[in-house]
Design an enzyme around this catalytic site. Sequence first.
Site, PDB file in Angstrom:
ATOM      1  N   GLY A 241      30.267  11.156  16.245  1.00  0.00           N
ATOM      2  CA  GLY A 241      30.524  12.044  17.362  1.00  0.00           C
ATOM      3  C   GLY A 241      31.980  12.350  17.615  1.00  0.00           C
ATOM      4  O   GLY A 241      32.319  12.976  18.631  1.00  0.00           O
TER       5      GLY A 241
ATOM      6  N   ARG B 162      19.620  21.014  34.492  1.00  0.00           N
ATOM      7  CA  ARG B 162      20.464  19.902  34.041  1.00  0.00           C
ATOM      8  C   ARG B 162      21.589  19.661  35.032  1.00  0.00           C
ATOM      9  O   ARG B 162      21.898  18.507  35.379  1.00  0.00           O
ATOM     10  CB  ARG B 162      21.047  20.198  32.658  1.00  0.00           C
ATOM     11  CG  ARG B 162      21.997  19.131  32.132  1.00  0.00           C
ATOM     12  CD  ARG B 162      22.593  19.507  30.791  1.00  0.00           C
ATOM     13  NE  ARG B 162      23.553  18.520  30.371  1.00  0.00           N
ATOM     14  CZ  ARG B 162      24.822  18.479  30.764  1.00  0.00           C
ATOM     15  NH1 ARG B 162      25.265  19.396  31.633  1.00  0.00           N
ATOM     16  NH2 ARG B 162      25.646  17.540  30.337  1.00  0.00           N
TER      17      ARG B 162
ATOM     18  N   ASP C 221      43.724  23.134  17.072  1.00  0.00           N
ATOM     19  CA  ASP C 221      43.690  22.470  18.376  1.00  0.00           C
ATOM     20  C   ASP C 221      45.051  21.857  18.697  1.00  0.00           C
ATOM     21  O   ASP C 221      45.562  21.995  19.819  1.00  0.00           O
ATOM     22  CB  ASP C 221      42.604  21.387  18.375  1.00  0.00           C
ATOM     23  CG  ASP C 221      42.594  20.566  19.645  1.00  0.00           C
ATOM     24  OD1 ASP C 221      42.066  21.033  20.654  1.00  0.00           O
ATOM     25  OD2 ASP C 221      43.132  19.436  19.618  1.00  0.00           O
TER      26      ASP C 221
ATOM     27  N   LYS D 212      47.934  22.777  21.794  1.00  0.00           N
ATOM     28  CA  LYS D 212      48.575  21.789  22.667  1.00  0.00           C
ATOM     29  C   LYS D 212      50.088  21.788  22.487  1.00  0.00           C
ATOM     30  O   LYS D 212      50.838  21.649  23.462  1.00  0.00           O
ATOM     31  CB  LYS D 212      47.989  20.406  22.367  1.00  0.00           C
ATOM     32  CG  LYS D 212      46.500  20.299  22.666  1.00  0.00           C
ATOM     33  CD  LYS D 212      45.922  18.998  22.138  1.00  0.00           C
ATOM     34  CE  LYS D 212      44.428  18.891  22.421  1.00  0.00           C
ATOM     35  NZ  LYS D 212      43.843  17.673  21.824  1.00  0.00           N
TER      36      LYS D 212
END
Length: 453
Positions: A205, A67, A219, A223
């Site tokens: 998605g 790939r 998450d 940050k």
Amino acid sequence: MYRDPVESLESLHSRPALNRTLRVGMIGIGTVGSGTFRVLVRNQADIAARAGRAIELVIVAARNLARAAGIVGEGVALTADPMQVAAHPDVDVVVEVAGGTGPARDWVLAAIAHGKHVVTANKALLAVHGAEIFAAARKQGVAVAYEGAVAVSIPIVKALREGLAANRIEWVAGIINGTSNFILSKMRDEGLDFAAALAQAQALGYAEADPSFDIEGIDAAHKLSLLAANAFGMPLRFADVQVEGITALQELDVACAEQLGYRIKLLGVARRQASGVELRVQPALVPATHLMAQVNGSMNAVMVKSDAAGLTMYYGAGAGSEQTASAVIADLVDVARLDGVNAAQHVPHLGVHEHATNALAVLPRAAVHTSHYLRVPVRAVSQIQAVTACLAEQKVPVRQVALAAERPGIGPQVLVLTGPVAQGTLDLSVHALQARSEVAGVVATLCVELLEG
């Protein structure tokens, strides 16, 4: 003779390259890695002009070599062993975009030990192991750059370190997780409950099959710890961030907030106080007329309050292959410009602060002062006074009281907006309310952030 200080891109192209090509090794060729390669190739002339020399990818480590070959084509060496990239003699800078906190730590430390600069978009790696990584980089005299790890396409690290270098930063607040912001936008715009909005995010998605890091606020906390370190010159304190996600948020509260003139956003807030720094990630009410309330879908935004510049705001995409690549390549351009000067001063690195011992303390949750929203289910509309009386007994300042609009199958709800109060006091008042016979269910609470100058 006067010379226009703004040079055109064409004049930059006419300059000879200042140094030899900056040779890049990449670990990972997934979403971010493939986007980085595409942008490097597509915009190579412009990038070289801005960097003062060409930037070339020479080797890639990937799990799926077939790939990877299909992405980078001929001319780029491939290996299944990331350590070969970290130690490669022809690599000047290692780009780590594989993710994770275990093996990635080893690869990055190995690259530093071999004298390589490092660029990464891995916020979890830096939040957990940043102190060790930055200390190693300082010892070796190399740079660690991480713009893509904080707010994707928004150059907020550069803004804090360079654009606002003259300022004392008072607070930083941001919508820094695109998945959660997409879910909250759908809950408000379409009246969806959390589960339905999450399912839609996954179908499109925007959310992973396991979305825990996003919807639990982890998450954003990764940050925020990087933002606070750059804003206040403090060590990374991810473990001390107070984290609350959006999984328990009810569509009813989204609607009630709207009724009161607010919108709910998952905010990361780092605020300097006299006694320390607030570090918290939590869903909060923001005035509907505020710019931050207009940040919808998967977009991100960061607002900074500083003493000289005042309020500044930075807006951009919170996810995406080439959006993250934009930040990664900006870091590579910074590395390309180093040419023997102190790396920590010219690349988004924490510099002297990563080993500070006199850092500001992180305030405990109970000591944080904010305004609050309360939704109190009561047995009858007439019991609104019992709610306000209880709050007065607990010394909670009340700014506004209203009844929620009637909804089928839902009893009367008293809505309260408080003035600033310590979280510990608010918790005690909610406990007292919950014990009242007039209260017919669980009292819901959320912070209110006015984000004023």
